[in-house]
Design an enzyme around this catalytic site. Structure first.
Site, mmCIF file in Angstrom:
data_model
loop_
_atom_site.group_PDB
_atom_site.id
_atom_site.type_symbol
_atom_site.label_atom_id
_atom_site.label_comp_id
_atom_site.label_asym_id
_atom_site.label_seq_id
_atom_site.Cartn_x
_atom_site.Cartn_y
_atom_site.Cartn_z
ATOM 1 N N TYR A 193 41.217 -14.198 -25.709
ATOM 2 C CA TYR A 193 41.048 -12.767 -25.947
ATOM 3 C C TYR A 193 39.591 -12.417 -26.222
ATOM 4 O O TYR A 193 39.294 -11.615 -27.098
ATOM 5 C CB TYR A 193 41.968 -12.280 -27.080
ATOM 6 C CG TYR A 193 43.236 -13.078 -27.188
ATOM 7 C CD1 TYR A 193 44.113 -13.172 -26.098
ATOM 8 C CD2 TYR A 193 43.564 -13.767 -28.342
ATOM 9 C CE1 TYR A 193 45.267 -13.936 -26.173
ATOM 10 C CE2 TYR A 193 44.715 -14.540 -28.417
ATOM 11 C CZ TYR A 193 45.557 -14.621 -27.324
ATOM 12 O OH TYR A 193 46.695 -15.389 -27.409
ATOM 13 N N HIS A 194 38.678 -13.009 -25.436
ATOM 14 C CA HIS A 194 37.247 -12.731 -25.562
ATOM 15 C C HIS A 194 36.662 -12.239 -24.234
ATOM 16 O O HIS A 194 35.602 -12.710 -23.816
ATOM 17 C CB HIS A 194 36.494 -13.992 -25.998
ATOM 18 C CG HIS A 194 36.883 -14.511 -27.338
ATOM 19 N ND1 HIS A 194 36.631 -15.817 -27.736
ATOM 20 C CD2 HIS A 194 37.508 -13.926 -28.393
ATOM 21 C CE1 HIS A 194 37.076 -15.994 -28.965
ATOM 22 N NE2 HIS A 194 37.627 -14.868 -29.384
ATOM 23 N N PRO A 195 37.302 -11.309 -23.543
ATOM 24 C CA PRO A 195 36.771 -10.883 -22.243
ATOM 25 C C PRO A 195 35.508 -10.036 -22.401
ATOM 26 O O PRO A 195 35.390 -9.233 -23.326
ATOM 27 C CB PRO A 195 37.914 -10.067 -21.641
ATOM 28 C CG PRO A 195 38.643 -9.515 -22.834
ATOM 29 C CD PRO A 195 38.556 -10.584 -23.880
ATOM 30 N N HIS B 171 37.033 -16.518 -22.425
ATOM 31 C CA HIS B 171 37.271 -17.862 -22.934
ATOM 32 C C HIS B 171 38.741 -18.219 -22.733
ATOM 33 O O HIS B 171 39.633 -17.457 -23.101
ATOM 34 C CB HIS B 171 36.933 -17.934 -24.427
ATOM 35 C CG HIS B 171 35.480 -17.802 -24.720
ATOM 36 N ND1 HIS B 171 35.000 -17.262 -25.902
ATOM 37 C CD2 HIS B 171 34.387 -18.141 -23.993
ATOM 38 C CE1 HIS B 171 33.678 -17.280 -25.885
ATOM 39 N NE2 HIS B 171 33.290 -17.802 -24.736
#
Length: 535
Positions: free
Chosen positions: A469-471, A293
């Site tokens: 920080y949503h990998p 994201h």
């Protein structure tokens, strides 16, 4: 002492869940290996302390992408937890499950058992819901899920203006009807962060069959004849080998799990051969399918009465700290987000395609990850692109396990992603110009009122966008040629080896990814135990 039934690599959001569930049976010997230190920092306990562990340090891997071609060749900061609890020990504590179609799409991609109705029991299994048990929530699990402790005026104004702009109010953003605006719950209880280490691991560390080793860097999975037999790891400068009678389970996350697979000779053969790594199994999807994201900020200067900037700076911060330590009250209870909106902004969007996160303060994040509050009274909202079309890769920099992997996120490589982000920012501006919130706004600081045309918005986004920080996705589950694990999270072609973390998501969820990752830990543990019972 070096032989176990299960070896878990990574004590993060999924790893702590696995350690708890697999060690419930006292006959199972479980080894949990974590590269980072214990989660002892006070800043990991205080909700507002997330800002103190956000920058690179002993408990944060502090990764950066390679120069991103579509973001002016900027290197984008990727914080990742490097401690017990992993990223759940340093994140913003937002608890969101996403849209039912996220999981139904996983199932349609060939992952039987991963639809919304299939995963819901595992969300509930973890949950200790503040409002008690219901059809959509659990109340007996280890993970504290609560309403935000701070009920501030700015968030109430944002919610009301969003409603006045046409978005329905939602009391529960996790009940499967995502579109709307409300207050997202957080993994906090009684003023303390409920990380997976606090919720799942520390209460069971007394179990004699559970062995937890911190500051242990796993260098490779040992494979013999297409079967994982154990791992090599270093601690305190010494190398150790541990063997697994049943399974090795990777829970290192979206960067470290594919990195370890490739270091062990499991991955794209050509890439491994270029680095001189002996190929154990050619699996082209390892490190591919990377999704994340992306977000960009909207900041407004406002009436001092609805901004917390002055309350969290200078001498007033000491007063807030005193209130917190006396009776867990005050603004140190605040999490990363106070209000959340899920509108539809893209062309022909059939469900929300951006997440708007409101905060009653304004701040800037330096290129090195430092968080600084603005000097003026301000508030901000961020627009996050929920279902990016861009796909990136994780690749090894070298055969040395200590060298960070190379992250190529490939953000905004297509017009559709840019369009959705642009329209999401315009939606924020519309809400900020809608009463009652508009009555408290003095000026638009960022991006600024002069930004109006499509091209101006797009330039601003390329200049300023950052990772949320949503990998996910680099060990994707499925049955196609690029899948890394099957629907039971077993690595294709290698027996006795699974991946159980956010890297197995074939598509990123339409929300923050911590709650879905904990669910994957729960469901993965249930699958492992079911296979053990069948054997």
């Amino acid at each position: 002492m070096n032989e176990y039934d299960y070896i878990i690599v990574g004590a993060g959001s999924a790893g702590c869940v696995l350690a708890n569930r697999l060690s419930e049976n006292p006959s199972n010997r479980v080894l949990l290996l974590e590269a980072g230190p214990e989660d002892k920092s006070i800043w990991m306990k205080i909700p507002a302390g997330a800002t103190r562990v956000f920058a690179p340090g002993p408990t944060n891997w502090g990764y950066f992408t390679e120069p991103e071609r579509h973001l002016r060749n900027r290197r984008v900061y990727w914080p990742r937890g490097r401690t017990l609890g992993g990223s759940s020990s340093i994140n913003g504590m937002v608890y969101l499950r996403g849209h039912p179609e996220d999981y139904n799409e996983w199932a349609r991609l060939g992952n039987t058992g991963w639809g919304w109705d299939d995963v819901m029991p595992y969300f509930k299994l973890s949950e200790n819901q503040q409002h008690g048990e219901s059809a959509m929530h659990g109340a007996t699990g280890p993970l504290a899920v609560s309403d935000p402790a701070i009920d501030d005026e700015g968030s109430r104004l944002f919610i009301q203006s969003s409603v006045n702009a046409g978005l329905p109010f939602r009391r529960d953003l996790n009940d499967g009807v995502q579109e709307g605006v409300g207050r997202a719950q957080v993994t906090v209880r009684n003023g303390k962060r409920s990380s997976t280490s606090a919720a799942f691991l520390h209460p069971v560390r007394h179990r004699k069959n559970l062995h937890v080793v911190v500051e242990a860097l796993v260098e490779r999975v040992n494979v013999e004849g297409k079967r994982a037999k154990g791992v090599d790891y270093t601690k305190g400068g010494q190398r150790h080998t541990a063997t697994a009678r049943c399974e090795v389970i990777l829970a290192g996350g979206v960067i470290n799990s594919p990195q370890l697979l490739m270091l062990s000779g499991i991955g794209p053969a050509k890439h491994l051969q270029e680095l001189g790594i002996q190929v154990q199994h050619d699996l082209c999807g390892v490190g591919a399918n990377l999704q994340d994201h992306l977000y960009v900020y909207y900041i407004a200067e406002c009436d001092k009465s609805i901004s917390l900037n002055h309350q969290l700076a200078g001498a007033r911060m000491y007063f807030q700290a005193l209130k917190y330590f006396i009776n867990r009250s005050g603004y140190l209870n605040i999490g990363a987000v106070q209000a959340t909106a899920f509108p539809r902004v893209g062309l022909n969007a059939d469900r929300p395609d951006v997440e708007i996160s409101f905060r009653p303060m304004s701040l800037s994040i330096s290129k090195k990850g430092a968080i600084l509050l603005d000097k003026f009274p301000g508030i901000n909202a961020s627009c996050s692109l929920l279902r990016p079309r861009a796909r990136g890769t994780i690749r090894l920099a070298s055969p040395n396990p200590r060298d960070p992997a190379r992250i190529h996120a490939n953000y905004l490589d297509n017009a559709e992603d840019l369009h959705v982000m642009r329209e999401g920012m315009r939606w924020i501006r519309k809400v900020f110009e809608t009463r009652p919130l508009a009555d408290f706004i003095q000026r638009e600081v960022t991006p600024g009122a002069l930004i109006k045309s499509d091209g101006e918005w797009e330039n601003y986004i390329r200049d300023e966008a950052q990772s949320v920080y949503h990998p996910v996705g680099t060990c994707s589950m499925g049955a196609d040629a690029k899948a890394v694990v099957d629907a039971n999270l077993r690595v294709h072609g290698i027996a006795g080896l699974r991946v159980v973390d956010a890297s197995v998501m074939p598509r990123v969820t339409s929300c923050n990814t911590n709650a879905p990752t904990i669910m994957i830990g729960e469901k993965g543990a249930a699958m492992i135990l079911a296979d053990q019972k069948a054997r």
